[in-house]
Design a protein around this motif. Structure first.
Motif, PDB file in Angstrom:
ATOM      1  N   MET A 282       0.841  -1.199   0.000  1.00 22.00           N
ATOM      2  CA  MET A 282       0.000   0.000   0.000  1.00 22.00           C
ATOM      3  C   MET A 282       0.877   1.251   0.000  1.00 22.00           C
ATOM      4  SD  MET A 282      -3.252  -1.066   0.507  1.00 22.00           S
ATOM      5  CE  MET A 282      -4.186   0.133   1.417  1.00 22.00           C
ATOM      6  N   LEU A 283       0.312   2.328  -0.495  1.00 22.72           N
ATOM      7  CA  LEU A 283       0.933   3.635  -0.363  1.00 22.72           C
ATOM      8  C   LEU A 283      -0.193   4.648  -0.251  1.00 22.72           C
ATOM      9  CD1 LEU A 283       3.530   5.306  -0.266  1.00 22.72           C
ATOM     10  CD2 LEU A 283       3.357   5.565  -2.732  1.00 22.72           C
ATOM     11  N   ASN A 284      -0.221   5.351   0.864  1.00 17.89           N
ATOM     12  CA  ASN A 284      -1.262   6.349   1.114  1.00 17.89           C
ATOM     13  C   ASN A 284      -2.664   5.765   0.936  1.00 17.89           C
ATOM     14  OD1 ASN A 284       0.781   8.286   1.542  1.00 17.89           O
ATOM     15  ND2 ASN A 284       0.874   8.730  -0.644  1.00 17.89           N
ATOM     16  N   GLY A 285      -2.868   4.565   1.448  1.00 16.14           N
ATOM     17  CA  GLY A 285      -4.180   3.931   1.409  1.00 16.14           C
ATOM     18  C   GLY A 285      -4.557   3.315   0.079  1.00 16.14           C
ATOM     19  N   LYS A 286      -3.658   3.315  -0.910  1.00 10.51           N
ATOM     20  CA  LYS A 286      -3.951   2.758  -2.229  1.00 10.51           C
ATOM     21  C   LYS A 286      -3.094   1.519  -2.464  1.00 10.51           C
ATOM     22  CE  LYS A 286      -4.248   4.351  -7.053  1.00 10.51           C
ATOM     23  NZ  LYS A 286      -4.242   3.285  -7.793  1.00 10.51           N
ATOM     24  N   ALA A 287      -3.747   0.419  -2.806  1.00 14.28           N
ATOM     25  CA  ALA A 287      -3.038  -0.841  -3.038  1.00 14.28           C
ATOM     26  C   ALA A 287      -2.313  -0.822  -4.377  1.00 14.28           C
ATOM     27  CB  ALA A 287      -4.019  -2.002  -3.009  1.00 14.28           C
ATOM     28  N   ASN A 288      -1.188  -1.498  -4.414  1.00 10.44           N
ATOM     29  CA  ASN A 288      -0.412  -1.656  -5.635  1.00 10.44           C
ATOM     30  C   ASN A 288       0.079  -3.099  -5.700  1.00 10.44           C
ATOM     31  OD1 ASN A 288       0.892  -0.857  -8.051  1.00 10.44           O
ATOM     32  ND2 ASN A 288       2.798  -0.503  -6.938  1.00 10.44           N
ATOM     33  N   VAL A 289       0.369  -3.552  -6.897  1.00 12.30           N
ATOM     34  CA  VAL A 289       0.849  -4.918  -7.094  1.00 12.30           C
ATOM     35  C   VAL A 289       1.836  -4.932  -8.255  1.00 12.30           C
ATOM     36  CG1 VAL A 289      -1.091  -5.497  -8.626  1.00 12.30           C
ATOM     37  CG2 VAL A 289       0.148  -7.322  -7.446  1.00 12.30           C
ATOM     38  N   THR A 290       2.845  -5.800  -8.145  1.00 14.00           N
ATOM     39  CA  THR A 290       3.786  -5.978  -9.248  1.00 14.00           C
ATOM     40  C   THR A 290       4.320  -7.400  -9.229  1.00 14.00           C
ATOM     41  OG1 THR A 290       5.559  -4.859 -10.446  1.00 14.00           O
ATOM     42  CG2 THR A 290       5.971  -5.341  -8.137  1.00 14.00           C
ATOM     43  N   PRO A 291       4.588  -7.965 -10.403  1.00 17.68           N
ATOM     44  CA  PRO A 291       5.178  -9.305 -10.441  1.00 17.68           C
ATOM     45  C   PRO A 291       6.676  -9.244 -10.141  1.00 17.68           C
ATOM     46  CG  PRO A 291       4.711  -8.536 -12.668  1.00 17.68           C
ATOM     47  CD  PRO A 291       4.243  -7.476 -11.727  1.00 17.68           C
ATOM     48  N   VAL A 292       7.169 -10.281  -9.483  1.00 13.98           N
ATOM     49  CA  VAL A 292       8.595 -10.409  -9.182  1.00 13.98           C
ATOM     50  C   VAL A 292       8.992 -11.858  -9.460  1.00 13.98           C
ATOM     51  CG1 VAL A 292      10.320 -10.397  -7.330  1.00 13.98           C
ATOM     52  CG2 VAL A 292       8.642  -8.555  -7.471  1.00 13.98           C
ATOM     53  N   ALA A 293      10.071 -12.021 -10.204  1.00 16.62           N
ATOM     54  CA  ALA A 293      10.576 -13.363 -10.486  1.00 16.62           C
ATOM     55  C   ALA A 293      11.861 -13.661  -9.715  1.00 16.62           C
ATOM     56  CB  ALA A 293      10.825 -13.535 -11.991  1.00 16.62           C
ATOM     57  N   TRP A 294      12.501 -12.627  -9.195  1.00 14.69           N
ATOM     58  CA  TRP A 294      13.758 -12.829  -8.479  1.00 14.69           C
ATOM     59  C   TRP A 294      13.487 -12.827  -6.987  1.00 14.69           C
ATOM     60  CZ3 TRP A 294      18.558 -10.105 -10.921  1.00 14.69           C
ATOM     61  CH2 TRP A 294      18.678 -10.515 -12.249  1.00 14.69           C
TER      62      TRP A 294
ATOM     63  N   CYS B   5       0.397  -6.722 -15.626  1.00 21.04           N
ATOM     64  CA  CYS B   5       0.754  -6.062 -14.373  1.00 21.04           C
ATOM     65  C   CYS B   5       2.210  -5.604 -14.375  1.00 21.04           C
ATOM     66  CB  CYS B   5       0.506  -7.059 -13.240  1.00 21.04           C
ATOM     67  SG  CYS B   5       0.291  -6.319 -11.656  1.00 21.04           S
ATOM     68  N   GLY B   6       3.069  -6.372 -15.028  1.00 19.71           N
ATOM     69  CA  GLY B   6       4.480  -6.020 -15.089  1.00 19.71           C
ATOM     70  C   GLY B   6       4.830  -5.072 -16.218  1.00 19.71           C
ATOM     71  N   SER B   7       3.853  -4.701 -17.015  1.00 23.59           N
ATOM     72  CA  SER B   7       4.101  -3.862 -18.185  1.00 23.59           C
ATOM     73  C   SER B   7       3.778  -2.386 -17.963  1.00 23.59           C
ATOM     74  CB  SER B   7       3.279  -4.371 -19.378  1.00 23.59           C
ATOM     75  OG  SER B   7       3.640  -5.705 -19.667  1.00 23.59           O
ATOM     76  N   VAL B   8       3.213  -2.059 -16.806  1.00 20.28           N
ATOM     77  CA  VAL B   8       2.854  -0.673 -16.498  1.00 20.28           C
ATOM     78  C   VAL B   8       3.288  -0.338 -15.076  1.00 20.28           C
ATOM     79  CG1 VAL B   8       0.882  -0.615 -18.094  1.00 20.28           C
ATOM     80  CG2 VAL B   8       0.526  -1.323 -15.733  1.00 20.28           C
ATOM     81  N   SER B   9       3.357   0.944 -14.793  1.00 22.45           N
ATOM     82  CA  SER B   9       3.748   1.384 -13.455  1.00 22.45           C
ATOM     83  C   SER B   9       2.522   1.659 -12.597  1.00 22.45           C
ATOM     84  CB  SER B   9       4.590   2.657 -13.547  1.00 22.45           C
ATOM     85  OG  SER B   9       4.794   3.199 -12.254  1.00 22.45           O
ATOM     86  N   GLY B  10       2.607   1.255 -11.345  1.00 25.96           N
ATOM     87  CA  GLY B  10       1.551   1.548 -10.383  1.00 25.96           C
ATOM     88  C   GLY B  10       1.458   3.031 -10.046  1.00 25.96           C
ATOM     89  N   LYS B  11       2.456   3.809 -10.451  1.00 27.22           N
ATOM     90  CA  LYS B  11       2.390   5.263 -10.265  1.00 27.22           C
ATOM     91  C   LYS B  11       1.286   5.855 -11.138  1.00 27.22           C
ATOM     92  CE  LYS B  11       7.359   5.701  -9.767  1.00 27.22           C
ATOM     93  NZ  LYS B  11       8.581   6.197 -10.399  1.00 27.22           N
ATOM     94  N   ASN B  12       1.101   5.247 -12.319  1.00 28.76           N
ATOM     95  CA  ASN B  12       0.203   5.809 -13.318  1.00 28.76           C
ATOM     96  C   ASN B  12      -1.083   5.022 -13.536  1.00 28.76           C
ATOM     97  OD1 ASN B  12       2.406   7.566 -13.880  1.00 28.76           O
ATOM     98  ND2 ASN B  12       3.256   6.015 -15.228  1.00 28.76           N
ATOM     99  N   VAL B  13      -1.089   3.744 -13.146  1.00 32.53           N
ATOM    100  CA  VAL B  13      -2.210   2.852 -13.461  1.00 32.53           C
ATOM    101  C   VAL B  13      -2.638   2.100 -12.204  1.00 32.53           C
ATOM    102  CG1 VAL B  13      -2.872   0.831 -14.834  1.00 32.53           C
ATOM    103  CG2 VAL B  13      -1.382   2.554 -15.832  1.00 32.53           C
ATOM    104  N   ASP B  14      -3.924   1.937 -12.029  1.00 32.44           N
ATOM    105  CA  ASP B  14      -4.440   1.097 -10.954  1.00 32.44           C
ATOM    106  C   ASP B  14      -4.391  -0.341 -11.458  1.00 32.44           C
ATOM    107  OD1 ASP B  14      -5.916  -0.414  -9.159  1.00 32.44           O
ATOM    108  OD2 ASP B  14      -7.391   1.177  -8.811  1.00 32.44           O
ATOM    109  N   LYS B  15      -3.306  -1.044 -11.132  1.00 29.44           N
ATOM    110  CA  LYS B  15      -3.098  -2.398 -11.642  1.00 29.44           C
ATOM    111  C   LYS B  15      -4.102  -3.395 -11.068  1.00 29.44           C
ATOM    112  CE  LYS B  15       1.820  -1.999 -11.500  1.00 29.44           C
ATOM    113  NZ  LYS B  15       3.076  -2.773 -11.486  1.00 29.44           N
ATOM    114  N   ILE B  16      -4.568  -3.159  -9.856  1.00 33.74           N
ATOM    115  CA  ILE B  16      -5.567  -4.033  -9.242  1.00 33.74           C
ATOM    116  C   ILE B  16      -6.831  -4.011 -10.097  1.00 33.74           C
ATOM    117  CG2 ILE B  16      -6.936  -4.501  -7.182  1.00 33.74           C
ATOM    118  CD1 ILE B  16      -3.892  -4.742  -6.648  1.00 33.74           C
ATOM    119  N   ASP B  17      -7.283  -2.825 -10.430  1.00 40.63           N
ATOM    120  CA  ASP B  17      -8.480  -2.656 -11.258  1.00 40.63           C
ATOM    121  C   ASP B  17      -8.249  -3.175 -12.674  1.00 40.63           C
ATOM    122  OD1 ASP B  17     -11.189  -1.612 -11.629  1.00 40.63           O
ATOM    123  OD2 ASP B  17     -10.226  -0.124 -12.920  1.00 40.63           O
ATOM    124  N   MET B  18      -7.101  -2.849 -13.253  1.00 34.88           N
ATOM    125  CA  MET B  18      -6.775  -3.255 -14.609  1.00 34.88           C
ATOM    126  C   MET B  18      -6.838  -4.777 -14.780  1.00 34.88           C
ATOM    127  SD  MET B  18      -3.194  -2.671 -16.695  1.00 34.88           S
ATOM    128  CE  MET B  18      -2.283  -3.883 -15.731  1.00 34.88           C
TER     129      MET B  18
END
Length: 184
Positions: free
Chosen positions: A25-37, A84-97
């Protein structure tokens, strides 16, 4: 016969553990990103290490909240993992997307992704050396849960759609074949 490969590709020879979705979370907004490492560091208490570039939005989320959730997606979510790994959570709501459903975690403030087949709730272990030198995020697992029918002291891969997803590089993924070899 073996061949030499670029050192830029060297980690792909051993990096076929499951792809995970990191939520925070950041400032009450959830974010998600894939990680392979990612990798285990120790068993007691269970600790894991992830490599996440500090320029990624999820890195800021994790260091702001001090916690995160490792969500293990089934192979059926491969298209969402790539999106999810193709866009930034700064600009896109990946949860919704991606149409992910979130639920509250029990031990951390970061949410879990309901579509995952397993989750590990983690608190951030602040390690300045590994964080700065290697972009390493270290987490202590405070709670873990898995879909009951998929795990009995090890993964049970009967249904191809619920197997773990493994990143081989670029946009290439694979899943385990499901065959178990008990050598005990």
């Amino acid at each position: 016969m073996r061949k030499d490969i670029s050192l830029a590709l060297a980690t792909r020879l051993i990096n076929h553990g499951p792809v995970v979705l990191i939520s925070s979370m950041l400032n009450g907004k959830a974010n998600v990103t894939p990680v392979a490492w990612l990798m285990p560091l120790q068993k007691d208490p269970p600790m894991l290490a992830l490599v996440i570039d500090p320029a990624h939005h999820i890195h800021k989320c994790i260091f702001n909240t001090g916690d995160f959730v490792i969500n293990i997606p089934p192979s059926s979510l491969v298209e969402d993992v790539v999106k999810c790994g193709s866009v930034s959570g700064k600009n896109v709501d990946k949860i919704d997307m991606c149409g992910f459903t979130l639920s509250a975690s029990r031990t951390v403030n970061s949410p879990a992704i309901d579509e995952s087949i397993a989750v590990l709730e983690c608190i951030l272990v602040r390690d300045e050396y590994c964080g700065k030198k290697y972009d390493m995020v270290i987490g202590e697992v405070k709670r873990a849960e898995v879909e009951e029918e998929l795990f009995h002291d090890h993964w049970i891969f009967e249904d191809r759609e619920t197997r773990t997803l493994h990143h081989l590089g670029n946009h290439i993924f694979c899943v385990p074949d499901g065959e178990l070899h008990d050598l005990s």
